[in-house]
Design a protein around this motif. Structure first.
Motif, short mmCIF file in Angstrom:
data_model
loop_
_atom_site.label_atom_id
_atom_site.label_comp_id
_atom_site.label_asym_id
_atom_site.label_seq_id
_atom_site.Cartn_x
_atom_site.Cartn_y
_atom_site.Cartn_z
N VAL A 124 -6.33 -16.26 15.08
CA VAL A 124 -6.66 -16.03 13.73
C VAL A 124 -5.58 -16.58 13.06
CG1 VAL A 124 -6.87 -14.19 11.91
CG2 VAL A 124 -7.55 -13.87 14.49
N MET A 125 -5.75 -17.47 11.95
CA MET A 125 -4.72 -18.23 11.02
C MET A 125 -4.69 -17.46 9.61
SD MET A 125 -5.03 -22.31 10.46
CE MET A 125 -4.34 -22.85 11.80
N ILE A 126 -3.65 -17.27 9.29
CA ILE A 126 -3.53 -16.55 8.23
C ILE A 126 -2.20 -16.91 7.32
CG2 ILE A 126 -2.93 -13.92 7.44
CD1 ILE A 126 -4.21 -12.68 9.90
N PRO A 127 -2.67 -17.04 6.07
CA PRO A 127 -1.30 -17.70 5.28
C PRO A 127 -0.24 -16.43 4.98
CG PRO A 127 -3.34 -17.57 4.19
CD PRO A 127 -3.66 -17.01 5.37
N ASN A 128 1.03 -17.12 4.95
CA ASN A 128 2.01 -16.21 4.96
C ASN A 128 3.09 -16.88 3.57
OD1 ASN A 128 4.53 -15.16 4.71
ND2 ASN A 128 5.27 -15.39 6.91
N PRO A 129 3.06 -16.04 2.26
CA PRO A 129 2.52 -14.91 2.21
C PRO A 129 1.10 -14.71 1.80
CG PRO A 129 3.58 -15.76 0.22
CD PRO A 129 3.52 -16.67 1.06
N VAL A 130 0.64 -13.41 1.85
CA VAL A 130 -0.76 -13.22 1.36
C VAL A 130 -0.82 -11.51 1.64
CG1 VAL A 130 -2.09 -13.06 3.50
CG2 VAL A 130 -3.12 -14.08 1.57
N TYR A 131 -2.06 -11.30 0.91
CA TYR A 131 -2.64 -9.82 0.71
C TYR A 131 -2.49 -9.22 2.36
CZ TYR A 131 -6.23 -6.35 -0.11
OH TYR A 131 -7.26 -5.26 -0.18
N PRO A 132 -1.80 -8.27 2.52
CA PRO A 132 -1.28 -7.69 3.87
C PRO A 132 -2.75 -7.27 4.69
CG PRO A 132 -0.08 -6.85 2.28
CD PRO A 132 -1.04 -7.34 1.74
N VAL A 133 -3.78 -6.96 4.18
CA VAL A 133 -4.71 -6.49 5.09
C VAL A 133 -5.49 -7.31 6.11
CG1 VAL A 133 -7.50 -5.84 4.77
CG2 VAL A 133 -5.82 -5.05 3.05
N TYR A 134 -5.23 -8.71 5.88
CA TYR A 134 -5.72 -9.58 7.02
C TYR A 134 -4.88 -9.34 8.25
CZ TYR A 134 -6.87 -12.00 2.35
OH TYR A 134 -7.64 -12.18 1.16
N GLU A 370 7.20 -12.76 5.47
CA GLU A 370 8.80 -13.17 5.33
C GLU A 370 8.87 -14.51 4.31
OE1 GLU A 370 9.01 -14.38 9.53
OE2 GLU A 370 8.44 -12.25 9.84
N ASN A 371 7.63 -15.30 4.11
CA ASN A 371 8.22 -16.39 3.22
C ASN A 371 8.21 -15.83 1.67
OD1 ASN A 371 8.06 -18.27 5.07
ND2 ASN A 371 5.79 -18.63 4.90
N GLY A 372 7.84 -14.52 1.51
CA GLY A 372 8.14 -13.98 0.30
C GLY A 372 9.51 -13.20 0.14
N ASP A 373 10.41 -13.37 1.33
CA ASP A 373 11.68 -12.54 0.98
C ASP A 373 12.56 -12.91 -0.22
OD1 ASP A 373 11.47 -11.28 3.44
OD2 ASP A 373 12.81 -12.72 4.56
N LYS A 374 12.38 -14.17 -0.81
CA LYS A 374 13.16 -14.59 -1.77
C LYS A 374 12.19 -14.65 -3.15
CE LYS A 374 17.38 -16.28 0.17
NZ LYS A 374 18.18 -15.41 -0.69
N TRP A 375 11.01 -14.02 -3.08
CA TRP A 375 10.17 -14.47 -4.30
C TRP A 375 9.72 -12.97 -4.79
CZ3 TRP A 375 8.43 -19.23 -6.08
CH2 TRP A 375 9.15 -20.45 -5.37
N PHE A 376 9.34 -13.11 -5.97
CA PHE A 376 8.91 -11.79 -6.68
C PHE A 376 7.67 -11.88 -7.32
CE2 PHE A 376 10.14 -8.34 -9.52
CZ PHE A 376 10.59 -7.35 -8.67
N ARG A 377 6.67 -10.79 -7.53
CA ARG A 377 5.60 -10.84 -8.20
C ARG A 377 5.63 -9.74 -9.46
NH1 ARG A 377 0.05 -8.19 -5.67
NH2 ARG A 377 1.09 -6.49 -6.95
N LEU A 378 5.15 -10.47 -10.53
CA LEU A 378 4.99 -9.82 -11.90
C LEU A 378 3.31 -9.80 -12.05
CD1 LEU A 378 7.92 -10.59 -14.09
CD2 LEU A 378 7.57 -8.23 -12.77
N THR A 379 2.84 -8.77 -12.46
CA THR A 379 1.20 -8.87 -12.80
C THR A 379 0.99 -8.86 -14.37
OG1 THR A 379 0.70 -6.42 -12.93
CG2 THR A 379 1.20 -7.44 -10.67
N ALA A 380 -0.19 -9.30 -14.84
CA ALA A 380 -0.61 -9.15 -16.10
C ALA A 380 -1.20 -7.90 -16.45
CB ALA A 380 -1.50 -10.51 -16.22
#
Ligand code: PLP
Length: 399
Positions: A124-134, A370-380
């Motif tokens: 299974v190929m899964i992007p990183n970062p992504v919605y954790p359910v996969y 892990e690729n989100g270690d230095k990133w941050f999410r804000l939502t609208a």
């Protein structure tokens, strides 16, 4: 003694939102007079549209009368809703048959449940970062996962690596958490890769309604050949504020063939139908009437107005990033703004910094891979006033 599924031991602790809640509550106890603005959660804030509520009321009335009462409905969803979904796809130029649409209680369940159809032996190929359910659902099944890296260099849109073979590929576009959205040429490459590898793409389009750029595809079926290799999951959660009402739909084209271990051809559409008939008893009639109302002219106009409201907030956040020279993705075709943590901080350090200094809550990128270690999410997902105030504070602590 019952033997439990040991794959559960492989799951990483899911502490993202509980840890966020814990830190916010500790801060509020320490500083009860400070106001806190939440731009962290991925839940909508606006109420359901008038047309949707009216449809729910009339459906509730129908349920209360002997002549219009309904018991168990079709597991796949009522035809009135499946036809409305077919109509929605037609608006992107995609033609589907009604029996390729399966109504469900949302995209979370279906993206997880679809794993029932695939053997454990798939890669299974899964992007990183992504919605954790996969990741979590495939870990529960004990499947081998290969990650494809979303980074600032590829604008968080990883492309196929032809040297790696995968059988199942997850794509989320527009992406949660990065807000990045694949264009037609990029999806063409993914479809070609899937067809060459006899792979199936599991395409999550839960945020399709936020796409404002007219050149970007809303559905993977806008790419020729995708009907032979892609299953698509969508939801009314973000389109029309159904996060608490619960209704989604999954498209399983009849043209997709899968094979059994000994090479026998199987129809994924028939398998999914069998799976749903065995394990699922359908979405409530009242909810399906509400969902069908979303696709009416008035319902769609209300949904678009809600989306426009959120996108105004997204622009306020994105403008702030532009003015401060912070690297980010999203905010244009997505309610998410994904930015690089300032001052070289990691995402939890920045979470604490933003909360302490500005009273603003966001989501640390580390929670999405892990690729989100230095990133941050804000939502609208908030009101305009709060978004403006949050960005005023953001500027003052970062300038
Ligand atoms: N897919 C993605 C990418 C999401 O971000 C979410 C919710 O946040 C879902 C699916 C879940 O949607 P639903 O509410 O339809 O279960």
């Amino acid at each position: 003694m019952a033997k439990f599924n040991e794959n559960f031991l492989e799951l990483k602790e899911s502490y993202l939102f509980s840890e966020v809640a814990k830190r916010v509550s500790a801060f509020q106890q320490k500083e009860p007079d400070r106001s806190v603005i939440r731009l962290g959660i991925g839940d909508v804030t606006l109420p359901l549209g008038k047309t949707v509520v009216q449809a729910m009321h009339s459906a509730a009335d129908e349920m209360g009368k002997a002549e219009s009462f309904r018991g168990y409905g079709p597991e796949q969803g009522y035809d009135f809703l499946r036809e409305a979904v077919v109509g929605h796809y037609r608006s992107f130029g995609v033609e589907l048959d009604t029996d390729e649409i399966f109504v469900s209680d949302g995209a979370k369940s279906d993206t997880g449940n679809i794993t029932d159809l695939f053997s454990k032996d798939n890669t299974v190929m899964i992007p990183n970062p992504v919605y954790p359910v996969y990741v979590d659902t495939n870990t529960m099944n004990g499947r081998n996962i290969v990650f494809i890296n979303g980074t600032a260099e590829n604008d968080f849109l990883p492309m196929p690596d032809k040297s790696i073979h995968a059988d199942i590929i997850y794509i989320c576009s527009p992406n949660n958490p990065t807000g990045a959205c694949y264009n037609r040429e990029q999806l063409r490459e993914w479809v070609d890769y899937a067809l060459e590898n006899d792979a199936v793409i599991l395409f999550d389009s839960a945020y399709e309604c936020f796409i404002s750029d007219s050149g970007l595809p809303h559905s993977i079926y806008e790419i020729e050949g995708a009907e032979k290799c892609a299953v698509e999951f969508c939801s009314l959660s973000k389109t029309a504020g159904f996060t608490g009402t619960r209704c989604g739909y999954t498209v399983v084209p009849k043209a997709i063939k899968s094979v059994s271990g000994d090479g026998r051809a199987m129809s994924l559409n028939k398998m999914w139908n069998r799976r749903q008939c065995t394990k699922f008893n359908g979405v409530p009639y009242i909810v399906q009437r509400a969902a069908a109302a979303v696709f009416s002219e008035a319902g769609m106009a209300e949904a678009k107005a809600m989306i426009a409201h959120y996108m105004e907030n997204a622009k306020i956040i994105a403008d702030t990033m532009n003015d401060l020279g912070i690297r980010y993705t999203g905010g244009i075709n997505s309610p998410y703004i994904w930015f690089e943590c300032p001052f070289g901080m990691d995402s939890w350090q920045f979470f604490d910094f933003l909360l302490e200094k500005a009273g603003v809550v966001g989501t640390p990128g580390a929670g999405f891979g892990e690729n989100g270690d230095k990133w941050f999410r804000l939502t609208a997902f908030n009101n305009k006033e709060n978004t403006i105030e949050a960005m005023k504070r953001f500027r003052s602590v970062l300038q």
